[in-house]
Design an enzyme around this catalytic site. Sequence first.
Site, PDB file in Angstrom:
ATOM      1  N   GLY A   1      73.081 100.501  18.652  1.00 18.29           N
ATOM      2  CA  GLY A   1      71.834 101.257  18.838  1.00 18.29           C
ATOM      3  C   GLY A   1      72.046 102.709  19.194  1.00 18.29           C
ATOM      4  O   GLY A   1      71.061 103.435  19.400  1.00 18.29           O
TER       5      GLY A   1
ATOM      6  N   ASN B   1      65.882 102.132  17.063  1.00 20.92           N
ATOM      7  CA  ASN B   1      64.968 101.612  18.081  1.00 20.92           C
ATOM      8  C   ASN B   1      64.826 100.111  17.867  1.00 20.92           C
ATOM      9  O   ASN B   1      64.378  99.678  16.811  1.00 20.92           O
ATOM     10  CB  ASN B   1      63.604 102.300  17.954  1.00 20.92           C
ATOM     11  CG  ASN B   1      62.750 102.076  19.162  1.00 20.92           C
ATOM     12  OD1 ASN B   1      62.590 100.946  19.615  1.00 20.92           O
ATOM     13  ND2 ASN B   1      62.196 103.146  19.716  1.00 20.92           N
TER      14      ASN B   1
ATOM     15  N   THR C   1      72.312 106.543  19.126  1.00 25.49           N
ATOM     16  CA  THR C   1      71.688 107.530  18.237  1.00 25.49           C
ATOM     17  C   THR C   1      72.514 108.818  18.243  1.00 25.49           C
ATOM     18  O   THR C   1      73.408 108.991  19.061  1.00 25.49           O
ATOM     19  CB  THR C   1      70.248 107.825  18.682  1.00 25.49           C
ATOM     20  OG1 THR C   1      70.255 108.225  20.058  1.00 25.49           O
ATOM     21  CG2 THR C   1      69.358 106.607  18.521  1.00 25.49           C
TER      22      THR C   1
ATOM     23  N   LYS D   1      68.502 112.119  28.359  1.00 24.45           N
ATOM     24  CA  LYS D   1      68.763 111.796  26.945  1.00 24.45           C
ATOM     25  C   LYS D   1      69.616 112.891  26.316  1.00 24.45           C
ATOM     26  O   LYS D   1      69.324 114.080  26.470  1.00 24.45           O
ATOM     27  CB  LYS D   1      67.453 111.610  26.173  1.00 24.45           C
ATOM     28  CG  LYS D   1      67.687 111.187  24.738  1.00 24.45           C
ATOM     29  CD  LYS D   1      66.462 110.588  24.103  1.00 24.45           C
ATOM     30  CE  LYS D   1      66.697 110.270  22.623  1.00 24.45           C
ATOM     31  NZ  LYS D   1      67.776 109.292  22.403  1.00 24.45           N
TER      32      LYS D   1
ATOM     33  N   HIS E   1      61.080 111.465  26.210  1.00 24.24           N
ATOM     34  CA  HIS E   1      62.159 110.660  26.792  1.00 24.24           C
ATOM     35  C   HIS E   1      62.593 111.218  28.135  1.00 24.24           C
ATOM     36  O   HIS E   1      62.317 112.383  28.451  1.00 24.24           O
ATOM     37  CB  HIS E   1      63.372 110.623  25.848  1.00 24.24           C
ATOM     38  CG  HIS E   1      63.228 109.649  24.715  1.00 24.24           C
ATOM     39  ND1 HIS E   1      62.641 109.996  23.511  1.00 24.24           N
ATOM     40  CD2 HIS E   1      63.569 108.335  24.601  1.00 24.24           C
ATOM     41  CE1 HIS E   1      62.638 108.938  22.718  1.00 24.24           C
ATOM     42  NE2 HIS E   1      63.193 107.925  23.357  1.00 24.24           N
TER      43      HIS E   1
HETATM   44  P1  NAD Z   1      73.824 105.786  29.268  1.00 19.93           P
HETATM   45  O1  NAD Z   1      74.418 107.154  29.387  1.00 19.93           O
HETATM   46  O2  NAD Z   1      73.051 105.232  30.410  1.00 19.93           O
HETATM   47  O3  NAD Z   1      74.993 104.736  28.936  1.00 19.93           O
HETATM   48  C1  NAD Z   1      76.049 105.002  28.050  1.00 19.93           C
HETATM   49  C2  NAD Z   1      77.289 104.281  28.569  1.00 19.93           C
HETATM   50  O4  NAD Z   1      78.337 104.487  27.614  1.00 19.93           O
HETATM   51  C3  NAD Z   1      77.758 104.884  29.927  1.00 19.93           C
HETATM   52  O5  NAD Z   1      77.969 103.849  30.870  1.00 19.93           O
HETATM   53  C4  NAD Z   1      79.054 105.587  29.542  1.00 19.93           C
HETATM   54  O6  NAD Z   1      80.033 105.557  30.596  1.00 19.93           O
HETATM   55  C5  NAD Z   1      79.516 104.788  28.328  1.00 19.93           C
HETATM   56  N1  NAD Z   1      80.433 105.585  27.524  1.00 19.93           N
HETATM   57  C6  NAD Z   1      80.230 106.820  27.003  1.00 19.93           C
HETATM   58  N2  NAD Z   1      81.359 107.269  26.397  1.00 19.93           N
HETATM   59  C7  NAD Z   1      82.274 106.284  26.552  1.00 19.93           C
HETATM   60  C8  NAD Z   1      83.628 106.152  26.140  1.00 19.93           C
HETATM   61  N3  NAD Z   1      84.270 107.118  25.457  1.00 19.93           N
HETATM   62  N4  NAD Z   1      84.292 104.993  26.445  1.00 19.93           N
HETATM   63  C9  NAD Z   1      83.661 104.006  27.123  1.00 19.93           C
HETATM   64  N5  NAD Z   1      82.374 104.085  27.547  1.00 19.93           N
HETATM   65  C10 NAD Z   1      81.697 105.201  27.253  1.00 19.93           C
HETATM   66  O7  NAD Z   1      72.954 105.819  27.953  1.00 19.93           O
HETATM   67  P2  NAD Z   1      71.833 104.771  27.465  1.00 19.93           P
HETATM   68  O8  NAD Z   1      70.499 105.234  27.898  1.00 19.93           O
HETATM   69  O9  NAD Z   1      72.283 103.376  27.770  1.00 19.93           O
HETATM   70  O10 NAD Z   1      71.888 105.037  25.885  1.00 19.93           O
HETATM   71  C11 NAD Z   1      73.078 104.851  25.132  1.00 19.93           C
HETATM   72  C12 NAD Z   1      72.793 105.146  23.660  1.00 19.93           C
HETATM   73  O11 NAD Z   1      71.840 104.208  23.165  1.00 19.93           O
HETATM   74  C13 NAD Z   1      72.173 106.536  23.404  1.00 19.93           C
HETATM   75  O12 NAD Z   1      72.661 107.025  22.159  1.00 19.93           O
HETATM   76  C14 NAD Z   1      70.681 106.244  23.290  1.00 19.93           C
HETATM   77  O13 NAD Z   1      69.975 107.195  22.516  1.00 19.93           O
HETATM   78  C15 NAD Z   1      70.730 104.906  22.593  1.00 19.93           C
HETATM   79  N6  NAD Z   1      69.543 104.069  22.775  1.00 19.93           N
HETATM   80  C16 NAD Z   1      69.156 103.360  21.694  1.00 19.93           C
HETATM   81  C17 NAD Z   1      68.102 102.475  21.781  1.00 19.93           C
HETATM   82  C18 NAD Z   1      67.743 101.656  20.563  1.00 19.93           C
HETATM   83  O14 NAD Z   1      66.815 100.821  20.643  1.00 19.93           O
HETATM   84  N7  NAD Z   1      68.447 101.838  19.441  1.00 19.93           N
HETATM   85  C19 NAD Z   1      67.424 102.328  22.997  1.00 19.93           C
HETATM   86  C20 NAD Z   1      67.844 103.053  24.100  1.00 19.93           C
HETATM   87  C21 NAD Z   1      68.924 103.922  23.978  1.00 19.93           C
END
Ligand code: NAD
Length: 259
Positions: free
Chosen positions: A86, A112, A88, A147, A143
């Site tokens: 998921g 999403n 983005t 973000k 958002h």
């Molecule tokens: P967040 O920052 O809370 O979580 C991301 C996690 O990934 C963090 O714990 C971070 O430490 C980890 N991470 C980042 N780089 C890393 C690496 N190199 N190695 C290991 N771990 C790593 O973010 P979030 O709100 O959970 O969102 C994450 C992604 O999901 C974003 O791109 C967001 O836009 C997307 N998102 C998508 C949907 C969907 O329905 N498709 C919904 C919500 C969020």
Amino acid sequence: MIPLVVVGAAGRMGRAIEQAVAATPGFVVRARVDRESTHPPGADGWSADVAAVLAAGDVAVEFSAPAVCAAVAQRCAERGAGLVSGTTGLDAAQEEVVRAAARRVPVVRAANFCLGIAVLRQALQAALAGSPSGWDVEIVERHHRRKADSPSGTALLLARDVAARRGAPEEALRCGRGAGRTGPRPEGEIGVHAVRGGSWVGDHTVLLAGEGEWLELRHVAQDRLAFAHGALAAARFVAGAAPGLYTLEQVLAAGSRPQ
Ligand code: NAD
């Protein structure tokens, strides 16, 4: 039991996935992947490296960062594991890595995972079919302040749905309108606007504006569990699917629905 490897496990979505798994029979979290600095002290089953934990038959559920998404997709293809992703904001090269992986294993990618966004996309098609082609379309998304990408992947998806329906080129998308004398709105433009602040989970409004009237289609995600339950429906689908790149709409059409 479907074995999951949660990538980005310490993040907002990773934690929501854990919560959803606890409320949904049929899944077990076999491993959690995140940066080492985020691991809970003394916790088992955590790794900083997906390659160290991913096995054939697993489903990786990945919400982390674009570079991680591409790397995980490659690992899934090598190991014979499915992928639900998921994240983005991927660039074209990263999207291509995911497409290449999907030639070897089943992958569901969605900007999403909310069921309501799938419904909104259908409603948008009906609204575009029923309204004059000259009506202006503007998309506004809101958002939380942390973000990382803008506009949201969902706003771009909706804008591209409009462009495809109207036969408009990618250049018709206008992200933000800038300051100063920007001039009258060009005909056929599809405006996309991002608002950031507070803890807003996800809010998308599509406006269709005619002379003296307008129509709004709006979806609000109040809780990340709405995305997480959609992602688990996708994981259930992936566990029994042939290699390929699938959309949430295909998951829903196959009968795997969020609980
Ligand atoms: P967040 O920052 O809370 O979580 C991301 C996690 O990934 C963090 O714990 C971070 O430490 C980890 N991470 C980042 N780089 C890393 C690496 N190199 N190695 C290991 N771990 C790593 O973010 P979030 O709100 O959970 O969102 C994450 C992604 O999901 C974003 O791109 C967001 O836009 C997307 N998102 C998508 C949907 C969907 O329905 N498709 C919904 C919500 C969020």
